[in-house]
Design an enzyme around this catalytic site. Structure first.
Site, short mmCIF file in Angstrom:
data_model
loop_
_atom_site.label_atom_id
_atom_site.label_comp_id
_atom_site.label_asym_id
_atom_site.label_seq_id
_atom_site.Cartn_x
_atom_site.Cartn_y
_atom_site.Cartn_z
N LYS A 76 0.87 -1.18 0.00
CA LYS A 76 0.00 0.00 0.00
C LYS A 76 0.90 1.23 0.00
CE LYS A 76 -3.87 1.99 2.66
NZ LYS A 76 -4.79 1.80 3.81
N SER A 151 -9.67 2.03 2.85
CA SER A 151 -8.81 2.82 2.00
C SER A 151 -7.79 1.95 1.23
CB SER A 151 -8.04 3.83 2.85
OG SER A 151 -7.23 3.15 3.80
N SER A 175 -10.03 -0.46 7.02
CA SER A 175 -9.47 -0.40 5.66
C SER A 175 -8.77 -1.66 5.19
CB SER A 175 -8.52 0.78 5.53
OG SER A 175 -9.26 1.95 5.43
N1 GLN Z 1 -13.37 4.48 6.50
C1 GLN Z 1 -12.61 4.86 7.66
C2 GLN Z 1 -12.14 6.28 7.53
O1 GLN Z 1 -12.35 6.85 6.51
C3 GLN Z 1 -11.47 3.92 7.88
C4 GLN Z 1 -10.31 4.18 7.00
C5 GLN Z 1 -9.11 3.32 7.36
O2 GLN Z 1 -9.23 2.29 8.04
N2 GLN Z 1 -7.94 3.78 6.98
O3 GLN Z 1 -11.57 6.83 8.40
#
Ligand code: GLN
Length: 483
Positions: A76, A151, A175
């Protein structure tokens, strides 16, 4: 060749059926052929990959072995990679070449993994759809009109489309698990502190945790083995021995106590997903598990608490991107204030700016007690609910997401609608617990995930339960049409 799991690749390499270099070339060709449809990579690292593959082949020829020796993966794009762009999905870091490797990157490289590239992601890991990336949205290989989740949507789409067997990801509020659910993968968010955060660009430091995304629990075990462990460079890393996860995949589920929280099946859950979760419960019962209804009474407060704490930490973490110390610098600044304002205004996208504003507001004098402190108290209540539940059960089971992957653009005008989709995942981050999502079936051709949560450092238990389930089901083997 591209259908092989990490475990199969390790066997094939050990049996000299193919070399890492051959496999790497096949996958690189596949990425250049198919990724234009998906947009799952921000950078490809062909030269590095071929160099690492040759080195891994040479190590094997010298008698070395190891499950990751010669295994192709991707990172990532928030894991720092020395000399390679590390963008975090943001214009702010489009020209940032990290001066060092993240601990996760250097550990996996030392184990012999081959890095094919850096995967697309929501900007600074903020999002649940991978639509906030400055490099454009990622498409879901199961239906190119739908999001892959976020994400870590790039890692998920690439692995689901068989562009590579596994990838690293991070989970601040879901995410890893949510994109795993949306793309028919297995994904594990480890206990907070299990995997080093050093060199992982921070979103919300008290919630962020790196982990594996792969097609099977067995492969998650292999990749986690290479990622986990104490790191003196990360002050929240925990000095606990790392068990042999692959060796732990043979436990019987006889008598395993599974808690099913009644709050998980309320309004908002797609009834078709509820049915699939019931099917996976029946499957685990057949393997000897015992089901018990439990309650997590503070779950309803978790989303508001998370969406105060995460932006608060983000507003602090992202203050370093000011066009002076780090990040994009605007052209011809008039003075210092103009430099800050325009560099940040140009470098950050809309969702990141929204979170910085919410976070700075929540932390400001006069509002701190009302929002941040209150959210931290809820966080403790959420943790206490889990601790009480784990006195009675060994794992907790429920849906990973309330709905399957939505259409691209469907939630862009309403950020809160997207935040509500995190309802089942964020509690594990607030409490620091490990969680896993695995394939449980399909709704309208789109994958559905079932989530398992365990007590601290019981990643091995999650992996074993998921592996036993996968020995008796075949959802995880389904391949999206066209890939
Ligand atoms: N959807 C959550 C956010 O936008 C989690 C994102 C994540 O785990 N990086 O914060």
């Amino acid at each position: 060749m591209h259908q092989m799991t990490l475990a199969e690749i390790a066997r094939g390499l050990a049996d000299k059926k193919f070399s890492s270099e051959e496999l790497t070339k096949v996958l690189l060709a596949r990425i250049s052929q198919l990724d234009p449809q998906l947009n799952s990579f921000i950078s490809l690292t062909e030269a590095l990959a071929l160099e690492q593959a040759k080195a891994a082949d040479a190590r094997r020829a010298n008698g070395e072995s190891g499950a990751l020796l010669g295994a192709p993966i991707a990172h990532k794009d928030l894991f720092c990679t020395q000399g390679i762009r590390t963008s975090c999905g943001s214009k702010m870091l489009d020209n940032f070449k990290a001066p060092y490797d993240a601990t996760v990157v250097s550990k996996l490289a030392a184990a012999g993994a081959v890095t094919l590239g850096k995967t697309n992601m929501d900007e600074f890991a903020m999002g649940s759809a991978n639509e906030s990336s400055w490099y454009g949205a990622v498409k879901n290989p199961w239906n190119l009109e739908h999001v892959p989740g976020g994400s870590s949507g790039g890692s998920a789409a690439a692995v689901a489309a068989r562009l590579l067997p596994a990838a690293t990801a991070t989970d601040t509020g879901g995410s890893i698990r949510q994109p795993a659910a949306f793309t028919n993968l297995t994904g594990l968010k480890p206990t907070y502190g299990r995997v080093s955060r050093w060199g992982m660009i921070a979103y919300a430091s008290s919630l962020d945790q790196g982990g594996p995304l792969a097609r099977t629990a067995e492969d998650c075990a292999i990749l986690l083995q290479g990622m986990a462990g104490f790191d003196p460079n990360d002050s929240t890393s925990i000095d606990e021995p790392v068990p042999d996860y692959a060796a732990g995949l043979n436990g019987s589920l006889q008598g395993l106590r599974i808690g099913v929280p009644k709050e998980y099946f309320g309004a908002g859950l797609d009834p078709r997903i509820a049915d699939l979760i019931q099917n996976s419960i029946k499957e685990l019962q057949k393997l000897g598990a015992v089901i018990k209804e439990i309650s997590l009474p503070n779950m309803q407060h978790a989303i508001p608490a998370y969406y105060v704490i995460a932006p608060a930490e983000a507003s602090s973490n992202l203050s370093r991107f000011d066009g002076v110390r780090f990040g994009h610098r605007c052209a011809d600044p008039k003075n210092l204030e103009d430099l800050y304002k325009r560099s940040r205004g140009e470098g950050f996208g809309a969702e990141v700016q929204r979170r910085i504003m919410v976070g700075a507001y929540a932390l400001s004098a006069g509002y701190y007690d009302a929002y941040y402190l209150k959210a931290q108290k809820i966080r403790r209540l959420v943790k206490n609910d889990f601790m009480a539940a784990f006195n009675e059960v060994d794992i907790i089971l429920g849906p990973t997401t309330p709905n399957p992957a939505w259409k691209l653009g469907a939630k862009n005008s309403d950020p809160v609608a997207a935040y509500l989709e995190d309802v089942y995942t964020i509690t594990a981050n607030l409490a620091g617990l490990p969680g896993l999502s695995m394939p449980a079936g399909f709704v309208d051709g789109l994958p559905v995930g079932v989530q398992l949560l365990a007590p601290y450092f019981q990643e091995g238990r999650l992996l074993n339960v998921a592996h036993q389930y996968q020995l008796h089901t075949d959802w995880h083997t389904r391949t999206p049409t066209g890939f």
